[in-house]
Structures are given as structure tokens and as C-alpha cells.
Design a protein around this motif. Structure first.
Motif, PDB file in Angstrom:
ATOM      1  N   THR A 144      22.056 -45.805 -48.479  1.00 21.84           N
ATOM      2  CA  THR A 144      21.643 -45.196 -49.751  1.00 21.84           C
ATOM      3  C   THR A 144      20.878 -43.891 -49.503  1.00 21.84           C
ATOM      4  O   THR A 144      21.140 -42.866 -50.138  1.00 21.84           O
ATOM      5  CB  THR A 144      20.757 -46.179 -50.548  1.00 21.84           C
ATOM      6  OG1 THR A 144      21.531 -47.347 -50.817  1.00 21.84           O
ATOM      7  CG2 THR A 144      20.282 -45.581 -51.857  1.00 21.84           C
ATOM      8  N   LEU A 145      19.943 -43.921 -48.555  1.00 24.48           N
ATOM      9  CA  LEU A 145      19.122 -42.733 -48.297  1.00 24.48           C
ATOM     10  C   LEU A 145      19.953 -41.605 -47.659  1.00 24.48           C
ATOM     11  O   LEU A 145      19.843 -40.447 -48.061  1.00 24.48           O
ATOM     12  CB  LEU A 145      17.940 -43.099 -47.397  1.00 24.48           C
ATOM     13  CG  LEU A 145      16.913 -41.982 -47.197  1.00 24.48           C
ATOM     14  CD1 LEU A 145      16.212 -41.653 -48.507  1.00 24.48           C
ATOM     15  CD2 LEU A 145      15.888 -42.352 -46.141  1.00 24.48           C
ATOM     16  N   ILE A 146      20.787 -41.961 -46.679  1.00 25.87           N
ATOM     17  CA  ILE A 146      21.605 -40.943 -46.002  1.00 25.87           C
ATOM     18  C   ILE A 146      22.585 -40.294 -46.993  1.00 25.87           C
ATOM     19  O   ILE A 146      22.781 -39.079 -46.989  1.00 25.87           O
ATOM     20  CB  ILE A 146      22.394 -41.565 -44.816  1.00 25.87           C
ATOM     21  CG1 ILE A 146      21.427 -42.118 -43.755  1.00 25.87           C
ATOM     22  CG2 ILE A 146      23.388 -40.570 -44.231  1.00 25.87           C
ATOM     23  CD1 ILE A 146      20.967 -41.149 -42.702  1.00 25.87           C
ATOM     24  N   LYS A 147      23.179 -41.122 -47.871  1.00 31.27           N
ATOM     25  CA  LYS A 147      24.102 -40.568 -48.866  1.00 31.27           C
ATOM     26  C   LYS A 147      23.402 -39.580 -49.786  1.00 31.27           C
ATOM     27  O   LYS A 147      23.933 -38.516 -50.090  1.00 31.27           O
ATOM     28  CB  LYS A 147      24.723 -41.693 -49.709  1.00 31.27           C
ATOM     29  CG  LYS A 147      25.911 -42.330 -49.025  1.00 31.27           C
ATOM     30  CD  LYS A 147      26.501 -43.451 -49.855  1.00 31.27           C
ATOM     31  CE  LYS A 147      27.502 -44.208 -48.987  1.00 31.27           C
ATOM     32  NZ  LYS A 147      28.133 -45.323 -49.691  1.00 31.27           N
ATOM     33  N   ALA A 148      22.193 -39.943 -50.240  1.00 34.59           N
ATOM     34  CA  ALA A 148      21.439 -39.053 -51.124  1.00 34.59           C
ATOM     35  C   ALA A 148      21.134 -37.735 -50.420  1.00 34.59           C
ATOM     36  O   ALA A 148      21.283 -36.656 -50.997  1.00 34.59           O
ATOM     37  CB  ALA A 148      20.144 -39.734 -51.560  1.00 34.59           C
ATOM     38  N   ALA A 149      20.750 -37.840 -49.138  1.00 34.09           N
ATOM     39  CA  ALA A 149      20.427 -36.629 -48.377  1.00 34.09           C
ATOM     40  C   ALA A 149      21.682 -35.799 -48.111  1.00 34.09           C
ATOM     41  O   ALA A 149      21.650 -34.567 -48.134  1.00 34.09           O
ATOM     42  CB  ALA A 149      19.758 -37.013 -47.056  1.00 34.09           C
ATOM     43  N   ALA A 150      22.827 -36.479 -47.882  1.00 37.56           N
ATOM     44  CA  ALA A 150      24.072 -35.781 -47.549  1.00 37.56           C
ATOM     45  C   ALA A 150      24.617 -35.009 -48.751  1.00 37.56           C
ATOM     46  O   ALA A 150      25.190 -33.934 -48.600  1.00 37.56           O
ATOM     47  CB  ALA A 150      25.113 -36.776 -47.030  1.00 37.56           C
ATOM     48  N   VAL A 151      24.411 -35.561 -49.958  1.00 40.49           N
ATOM     49  CA  VAL A 151      24.870 -34.878 -51.174  1.00 40.49           C
ATOM     50  C   VAL A 151      24.205 -33.501 -51.280  1.00 40.49           C
ATOM     51  O   VAL A 151      24.837 -32.516 -51.656  1.00 40.49           O
ATOM     52  CB  VAL A 151      24.580 -35.738 -52.432  1.00 40.49           C
ATOM     53  CG1 VAL A 151      24.710 -34.914 -53.711  1.00 40.49           C
ATOM     54  CG2 VAL A 151      25.522 -36.934 -52.478  1.00 40.49           C
ATOM     55  N   LYS A 152      22.915 -33.446 -50.891  1.00 40.46           N
ATOM     56  CA  LYS A 152      22.185 -32.171 -50.914  1.00 40.46           C
ATOM     57  C   LYS A 152      22.848 -31.138 -50.013  1.00 40.46           C
ATOM     58  O   LYS A 152      22.792 -29.942 -50.278  1.00 40.46           O
ATOM     59  CB  LYS A 152      20.739 -32.427 -50.482  1.00 40.46           C
ATOM     60  CG  LYS A 152      19.824 -31.213 -50.518  1.00 40.46           C
ATOM     61  CD  LYS A 152      18.421 -31.614 -50.088  1.00 40.46           C
ATOM     62  CE  LYS A 152      17.663 -30.477 -49.420  1.00 40.46           C
ATOM     63  NZ  LYS A 152      17.364 -29.360 -50.335  1.00 40.46           N
ATOM     64  N   LYS A 153      23.489 -31.625 -48.919  1.00 40.25           N
ATOM     65  CA  LYS A 153      24.152 -30.708 -47.985  1.00 40.25           C
ATOM     66  C   LYS A 153      25.621 -30.473 -48.360  1.00 40.25           C
ATOM     67  O   LYS A 153      26.358 -29.837 -47.598  1.00 40.25           O
ATOM     68  CB  LYS A 153      24.104 -31.275 -46.557  1.00 40.25           C
ATOM     69  CG  LYS A 153      22.726 -31.690 -46.092  1.00 40.25           C
ATOM     70  CD  LYS A 153      21.970 -30.554 -45.449  1.00 40.25           C
ATOM     71  CE  LYS A 153      20.649 -31.066 -44.897  1.00 40.25           C
ATOM     72  NZ  LYS A 153      19.662 -29.990 -44.738  1.00 40.25           N
ATOM     73  N   GLY A 154      26.063 -31.068 -49.474  1.00 42.39           N
ATOM     74  CA  GLY A 154      27.423 -30.809 -49.942  1.00 42.39           C
ATOM     75  C   GLY A 154      28.451 -31.848 -49.533  1.00 42.39           C
ATOM     76  O   GLY A 154      29.643 -31.672 -49.783  1.00 42.39           O
ATOM     77  N   TYR A 155      28.021 -32.945 -48.895  1.00 41.41           N
ATOM     78  CA  TYR A 155      28.972 -33.997 -48.531  1.00 41.41           C
ATOM     79  C   TYR A 155      29.046 -35.014 -49.670  1.00 41.41           C
ATOM     80  O   TYR A 155      28.046 -35.633 -50.015  1.00 41.41           O
ATOM     81  CB  TYR A 155      28.530 -34.718 -47.254  1.00 41.41           C
ATOM     82  CG  TYR A 155      28.448 -33.837 -46.048  1.00 41.41           C
ATOM     83  CD1 TYR A 155      29.617 -33.398 -45.412  1.00 41.41           C
ATOM     84  CD2 TYR A 155      27.221 -33.447 -45.530  1.00 41.41           C
ATOM     85  CE1 TYR A 155      29.548 -32.585 -44.295  1.00 41.41           C
ATOM     86  CE2 TYR A 155      27.142 -32.636 -44.410  1.00 41.41           C
ATOM     87  CZ  TYR A 155      28.300 -32.210 -43.810  1.00 41.41           C
ATOM     88  OH  TYR A 155      28.226 -31.410 -42.702  1.00 41.41           O
ATOM     89  N   THR A 156      30.243 -35.183 -50.226  1.00 42.13           N
ATOM     90  CA  THR A 156      30.374 -36.118 -51.346  1.00 42.13           C
ATOM     91  C   THR A 156      30.812 -37.493 -50.868  1.00 42.13           C
ATOM     92  O   THR A 156      30.767 -38.456 -51.613  1.00 42.13           O
ATOM     93  CB  THR A 156      31.387 -35.589 -52.374  1.00 42.13           C
ATOM     94  OG1 THR A 156      32.594 -35.248 -51.672  1.00 42.13           O
ATOM     95  CG2 THR A 156      30.845 -34.369 -53.083  1.00 42.13           C
ATOM     96  N   ASN A 157      31.281 -37.578 -49.619  1.00 47.07           N
ATOM     97  CA  ASN A 157      31.745 -38.856 -49.091  1.00 47.07           C
ATOM     98  C   ASN A 157      31.086 -39.095 -47.743  1.00 47.07           C
ATOM     99  O   ASN A 157      31.379 -38.403 -46.767  1.00 47.07           O
ATOM    100  CB  ASN A 157      33.275 -38.819 -48.963  1.00 47.07           C
ATOM    101  CG  ASN A 157      33.842 -40.130 -48.467  1.00 47.07           C
ATOM    102  OD1 ASN A 157      33.212 -41.180 -48.642  1.00 47.07           O
ATOM    103  ND2 ASN A 157      34.990 -40.069 -47.823  1.00 47.07           N
ATOM    104  N   THR A 158      30.185 -40.048 -47.695  1.00 51.83           N
ATOM    105  CA  THR A 158      29.438 -40.304 -46.463  1.00 51.83           C
ATOM    106  C   THR A 158      29.556 -41.773 -46.070  1.00 51.83           C
ATOM    107  O   THR A 158      29.381 -42.649 -46.903  1.00 51.83           O
ATOM    108  CB  THR A 158      27.950 -39.954 -46.656  1.00 51.83           C
ATOM    109  OG1 THR A 158      27.853 -38.609 -47.107  1.00 51.83           O
ATOM    110  CG2 THR A 158      27.182 -40.095 -45.360  1.00 51.83           C
TER     111      THR A 158
END
Lengths: 152, 77
Positions: free
Chosen positions: B57-71
Motif C-alpha cells: 500500500t505504501l510503495i504504491k502510493a509513493a510510486a504514483v507520485k513518481k508516475g508509476y500507475t502499476n506497481t
């Protein structure tokens, strides 16, 4: 250890927000039961997430990371821009509205399904209201607070 | 994201020097594979998967900020 402050929870939260690349300020305070870590900043909303989902994940992780390192027995409570406190106030208000309805009609009032933490906020808000009794009912995702008129 | 996952994992395990994260990256997708010492696997997964789910959950939230929609975050066993 004794009465010395445990700064590890705040350091861990700083480490996490730093690695995410957030410009955030982290403050910390503690009592006998809990260590509170508060995060403040402009773009920290991503740490809260939809319905507080990301905040619950952050809380779970920081608690596990602290327990692993130190064997700290106190709970770690992480909050972002006082989200929890705002939520507690909102749920307490909803609970009081439902209690008024219950007293007015003399009938039980079922509230919407909530997580255990959310239900506890409602139970706590109404525990000193002698006119009503609160219970949780339903299973899993359907579990919710029901407010009953007290017998007196 | 790699550094974030390494940071979290190193604080959870008994053998932080054996934490390794490998990364595969697409245009908008990110796959992180976490490897820890065999005896530490339970520590990063947690009871009923609570810890690994919180990590995701945390990594996905952080990854969205960097533009990754699928983590995707996996634990290597």
C-alpha cells in the motif's frame, strides 16, 4: 531506557517520508501508553490515502519497524496533518446525531459499516451518554455500530 | 522506490545486510522483488500478510507520485 524519550519512531517516519521525496516536518510526543508521531507538510496527503488506507499501512509498518528494533511495548500512533483527530471529531458528531435520533424515536439506530478503529471512536464518543447503549453488529465488511435506548 | 523498500525491510529483519531489492521497470509499471534471509521471510510478510500488504500500500502510493500507475511488490522465496 527508563524515562528517556524514544526518538526511533520519529526517525523512522522521517526516513520513510524522505525516501518518498516528501517535503515534510515530523514531530513526536509520548505518554505512558503511546508514542505519537505527527507528519506535517504540503504534499503529505498521499500518506493518508483514500479513507485513511495509506495512513493505516504506514502505522502498521512503523509499529513493526520500531518493535523489531527495540522491543518497545508502547503503541506507535502515526498521524498526518491531524487526520485522525479530524476523523475522530467527525465520527463522534455522527454518533451523537444517531444517539439523538435513537432517544427521540425510542428505536435502535444502525450506523454505516466501519473499521474497528472507527467503531471504537463512536463507542468512546457515546460511552458517557447514559440514555443509550452502543454495540457492534454484523460480520467482516458489514460490521457496524448499533445504538440502543438504555432500559432506564 | 528501491531505496524506500530497502529502508523498510532493513528495519524489519534480523539480518539487514541480507536485504536485496531488484527492480524491473516499464513505462508506467514497476516490479520490485524483495529478497531477505530465509529466516526473515516471516518478518516482512507478517501474520496473514499484514506487513507485506502494508508495504504494498505504501510503495504504491509513493510510486504514483513518481508516475508509476502499476506497481508490484513481491517477496522472493
Amino acid at each position: 531506557m527508563g524515562s528517556s524519550r524514544n526518538t526511533l519512531p520519529a526517525e523512522i517516519v522521517k526516513g520513510i517520508v524522505g525516501h518518498i521525496g516528501l517535503n515534510a516536518r515530523v514531530t513526536s510526543w509520548e505518554d505512558e501508553k503511546e508514542i505519537h508521531v505527527d507528519v506535517w507538510g504540503d504534499d503529505v496527503a498521499l500518506l493518508i490515502g483514500k479513507g485513511g488506507k495509506t495512513l493505516e499501512a504506514l502505522q502498521e509498518l512503523v509499529s513493526a519497524m520500531v518493535a523489531g528494533k527495540t522491543g518497545e511495548r508502547r503503541r506507535v500512533q502515526v498521524d498526518v496533518e491531524k487526520y485522525r483527530e479530524r476523523k475522530r471529531r467527525r465520527l463522534a458528531e455522527k454518533g451523537r446525531e444517531a444517539a439523538e435520533k435513537c432517544v427521540r424515536t425510542g428505536m435502535p439506530v444502525s450506523m454505516e459499516p466501519m473499521s474497528s478503529a472507527e467503531r471504537k471512536m463512536v463507542h468512546d464518543a457515546l460511552k458517557d451518554d447514559g440514555r443509550v447503549i452502543t454495540r457492534s453488529s454484523g460480520e467482516g465488511m458489514e460490521r457496524h455500530v448499533v445504538i440502543y435506548p438504555s432500559e432506564e | 522506490m528501491k531505496e524506500l523498500l530497502e529502508y523498510i525491510a532493513r528495519h524489519l529483519v534480523d539480518n539487514p545486510d541480507q536485504v536485496e531489492v531488484s527492480v524491473r521497470e516499464g513505462e508506467k509499471s514497476l516490479i520490485l522483488e524483495l529478497q531477505v534471509a530465509p529466516q526473515d521471510t516471516g518478518k516482512v510478510i507478517g501474520r496473514n500478510g499484514r506487513i507485506i500488504n502494508a508495504i504494498r500500500t505504501l510503495i504504491k502510493a509513493a510510486a504514483v507520485k513518481k508516475g508509476y500507475t502499476n506497481t508490484i511488490v513481491d517477496v522472493k522465496d
